[in-house]
Design a protein around this motif. Structure first.
Motif, PDB file in Angstrom:
ATOM      1  N   THR A   1       0.875  -1.362  -0.047  1.00  0.00           N
ATOM      2  CA  THR A   1      -0.022   0.203  -0.097  1.00  0.00           C
ATOM      3  C   THR A   1       0.763   1.257   0.154  1.00  0.00           C
ATOM      4  OG1 THR A   1      -0.069   0.101   2.237  1.00  0.00           O
ATOM      5  CG2 THR A   1      -1.743  -1.239   1.322  1.00  0.00           C
ATOM      6  N   ARG A   2       0.231   2.291  -0.345  1.00  0.00           N
ATOM      7  CA  ARG A   2       0.836   3.701  -0.384  1.00  0.00           C
ATOM      8  C   ARG A   2       0.201   4.554   0.679  1.00  0.00           C
ATOM      9  NH1 ARG A   2       1.279   3.083  -6.228  1.00  0.00           N
ATOM     10  NH2 ARG A   2       3.360   3.295  -7.042  1.00  0.00           N
ATOM     11  N   GLU A   3      -1.197   4.247   0.757  1.00  0.00           N
ATOM     12  CA  GLU A   3      -1.942   4.968   1.708  1.00  0.00           C
ATOM     13  C   GLU A   3      -1.717   4.632   3.175  1.00  0.00           C
ATOM     14  OE1 GLU A   3      -4.305   7.695   1.229  1.00  0.00           O
ATOM     15  OE2 GLU A   3      -3.363   7.606  -0.820  1.00  0.00           O
ATOM     16  N   PRO A   4      -1.932   5.572   4.123  1.00  0.00           N
ATOM     17  CA  PRO A   4      -1.908   5.099   5.546  1.00  0.00           C
ATOM     18  C   PRO A   4      -2.807   3.984   6.030  1.00  0.00           C
ATOM     19  CG  PRO A   4      -2.125   7.483   5.321  1.00  0.00           C
ATOM     20  CD  PRO A   4      -2.374   6.967   4.007  1.00  0.00           C
ATOM     21  N   ARG A   5      -2.620   3.333   7.117  1.00  0.00           N
ATOM     22  CA  ARG A   5      -3.321   2.340   7.494  1.00  0.00           C
ATOM     23  C   ARG A   5      -4.811   2.715   7.585  1.00  0.00           C
ATOM     24  NH1 ARG A   5      -2.397  -1.026  12.519  1.00  0.00           N
ATOM     25  NH2 ARG A   5      -3.374  -2.438  11.348  1.00  0.00           N
ATOM     26  N   PHE A   6      -5.968   2.048   7.289  1.00  0.00           N
ATOM     27  CA  PHE A   6      -7.302   2.220   7.332  1.00  0.00           C
ATOM     28  C   PHE A   6      -7.784   3.196   6.408  1.00  0.00           C
ATOM     29  CE2 PHE A   6      -5.913   1.105  11.589  1.00  0.00           C
ATOM     30  CZ  PHE A   6      -6.354  -0.162  11.638  1.00  0.00           C
ATOM     31  N   ARG A   7      -6.920   3.418   5.488  1.00  0.00           N
ATOM     32  CA  ARG A   7      -7.517   3.941   4.039  1.00  0.00           C
ATOM     33  C   ARG A   7      -7.462   3.084   2.901  1.00  0.00           C
ATOM     34  NH1 ARG A   7      -9.253   8.807   3.512  1.00  0.00           N
ATOM     35  NH2 ARG A   7      -8.613   8.731   1.602  1.00  0.00           N
TER      36      ARG A   7
END
Length: 550
Positions: A487-493
């Protein structure tokens, strides 16, 4: 156009509920509101001719039509299928810059071979194109989706909603349109979409374990389909029902629990059902889910090969061994899961395996003249009106059900969770070396390499710890390392629906030699920040392991 509406999907969920009730399996029926885009009609006209077309979900609705000059693009079909956004990969050097593409497609409707996927749609829009016609490979037109938004949109996602109309046409019509493009013709696209927030049903079975009932495996698949949708995904729904029956009857022998879920909004919501579940139950998934196992398109005719089995590295051995124990002479190859399917749990950090199930042997597919599709065991009925009962094969389905059942049991009944984090460390080291080599001495990833080697040394010591320590540490490693790798986005996104390379914060290292000189310094800044993020996360993982062993 589709022969169903959102209320019909709820009727299908009720059928699943009725089957579960008849089997004596208790379940919950959630009913969230999720965002859907359902194509109602589409057409293409050019040169006095009308062409049959289908709109993918989330295309811009222009029932009044949009007219513009037609321009042809030629790209690498494999790159298009992988949702790749890299210009050099897409065009193989024939087009070298965004400026060149903007000059070519700005203000025009683009016709291109392939499928109208999210990555391509977003790129055409960025380059100034005002519409897209995807020329499918065969005589049939395939349904699909064209948004990069994963699940129902939040406020940050909304700007990425497609702002151009997109349609798909079949190959003969597409070739005619390409000839018209060469002649400088104009074209008109019409699309009509039903879009909004709809209540959709999500059936979920929970089968309790006896020793660690709070910990569970999540096994899931989508039940909404295009047209009849036997191979994608009625066979998967049948697999989940059979797993529910067998596991409920044998629940007294389960160490950990099993949750089985059926999702709506797979294509029309870009995985909106599984994303809702991931969001709504994020804290429970984070705390207690030991694995997610996706079930899509098992049991299709001629699908006797497992050379396209999807699994993250730490889970690959589980998937491989389950297949070989059921089909000893199987051809098994595990590959990195793409940014697709209902893999809506990467940002939480769940160990994962399986996506599409068995598939046709490559030699047989080539003999039949079939092009690549993303389901139905490689039958080209995928996402068409032809995905009817003859696509299913009873014996192959039974084989795939056994594989799923065995793999679930090996996770939930294992005293020590069977995830191989040493293999993941080795994958990370290989990725780092590959990126550094591809950089042509422009990138120094020694800090990332050193941090990863320290983590590997710590993980090696886990073998001597007790089951409780090893299991807790395994889950904690998953929550740290899977988002770092996928993933590139932060966790939970949720990341956009296009290709995420391995260790994405370091991937720019391999791109440095191909960046224009004016962008190269910015590339180095991005790499510095990305390596900082990577090293900090891996050091945190190392401290966590060492703390657990203290």
């Amino acid at each position: 156009m589709p022969r169903w509406m959102p209320e019909d999907v709820n009727g299908a969920a009720d059928v699943i509920g009725q089957r579960l009730a008849a089997l004596g399996v208790p379940f919950e029926m959630h009913q969230p509101e999720i965002c859907l885009s359902v194509p109602l009609s589409a057409s293409v006209t050019a040169g006095g001719r009308a062409f049959r077309a289908k709109a993918p979900s989330s295309a811009l609705s222009v029932p009044e039509g949009r007219t513009a000059p037609l321009v042809k693009l030629q790209a690498n079909p494999k790159a298009l299928r992988s949702y790749n956004r890299d210009i050099s990969t897409l065009f193989g050097g024939s087009i070298r810059s965004v400026e060149e593409l903007r000059a070519l497609v700005g203000g025009k409707i683009v016709v291109i071979s392939g499928f109208g996927n999210p990555a391509l749609t977003s790129l055409i829009e960025e380059w100034g194109g005002v519409g897209l016609i995807a020329v499918n490979p065969g005589i049939d037109i395939h349904w699909g989706t064209c948004t990069t938004i994963w699940g129902s949109p939040d406020l940050a996602d909304l700007p990425r909603k497609p702002k151009i109309p997109v349609v798909a046409v079949n190959n003969p019509d597409g070739r005619a349109l390409m000839e018209m493009a060469d002649e400088g013709a104009e074209v008109t696209i019409k699309t009509e979409m039903l879009e909004g927030w709809f209540p959709q049903k999500v059936p979920v079975v929970t089968i309790p374990g006896t020793a660690e009932p709070e910990k569970y495996a999540l096994v899931h698949g989508h039940y909404d389909s295009w047209d009849v949708g036997v191979g994608d995904n009625a066979t998967g729904d049948a697999t989940l029902l059979e797993l529910a029956r067998v596991l409920w009857e044998g629940r007294g022998d389960l160490r950990r629990s099993v949750k089985i879920a059926w999702w709506p909004g797979h294509s029309t919501g870009r995985y909106a059902g599984s994303t809702w579940f991931s969001d709504r139950f994020a804290q429970d998934l984070d705390e207690n889910c030991v694995v997610q196992i996706n079930c899509d398109s098992p049991g299709c005719r001629w699908a006797t090969s497992y050379h396209d089995t999807r699994a993250f590295t730490e889970s690959a051995a589980i998937a491989t061994q389950a297949i070989l124990d059921i089909v000893p002479d199987a051809e098994v190859k595990t590959l990195r899961p793409p940014q697709a399917g209902d893999y809506s749990f990467n940002n939480i950090g769940l160990p994962s395996f399986f996506m599409l199930s068995s598939t046709m042997p490559e030699k047989l597919r080539e003999e039949k003249g079939y092009y690549d599709v993303s389901g139905c065991g490689a039958n080209i009925a995928w996402h068409t009106e032809n995905d009817t009962i003859e696509i299913a094969d009873r014996d192959i389905l039974l084989t795939d059900i056994r594989i799923y059942l065995l793999s679930v049991l090996r996770v939930v009944n294992a005293e020590v969770l069977p995830f191989d984090w040493l293999a993941t460390c080795d994958e990370f080291l290989n990725t780092i070396s590959r990126y550094e080599s591809s950089s042509g001495d422009m990138a120094d990833l020694s800090a990332a390499r050193a941090a990863t080697r320290m983590l590997r040394t710590a993980v090696e010591k886990l073998e001597h710890a007790g089951p409780g320590v090893r299991n807790a540490t395994s889950l904690n490693l998953a929550r740290l390392l899977i988002p770092l790798n996928a993933t590139r986005e932060p966790r939970f996104r949720h990341d956009p629906a296009y290709t995420v390379p391995p260790l994405p914060t370091l991937a720019v290292a391999a791109e440095l030699p191909n960046l224009p000189e004016k962008l190269r310094r910015s590339g180095h800044v991005e790499l510095m920040r990305g390596q900082n993020r990577y090293v900090a996360a891996v050091r945190a993982a190392t401290r966590m392991v060492e703390g657990a062993l203290a």
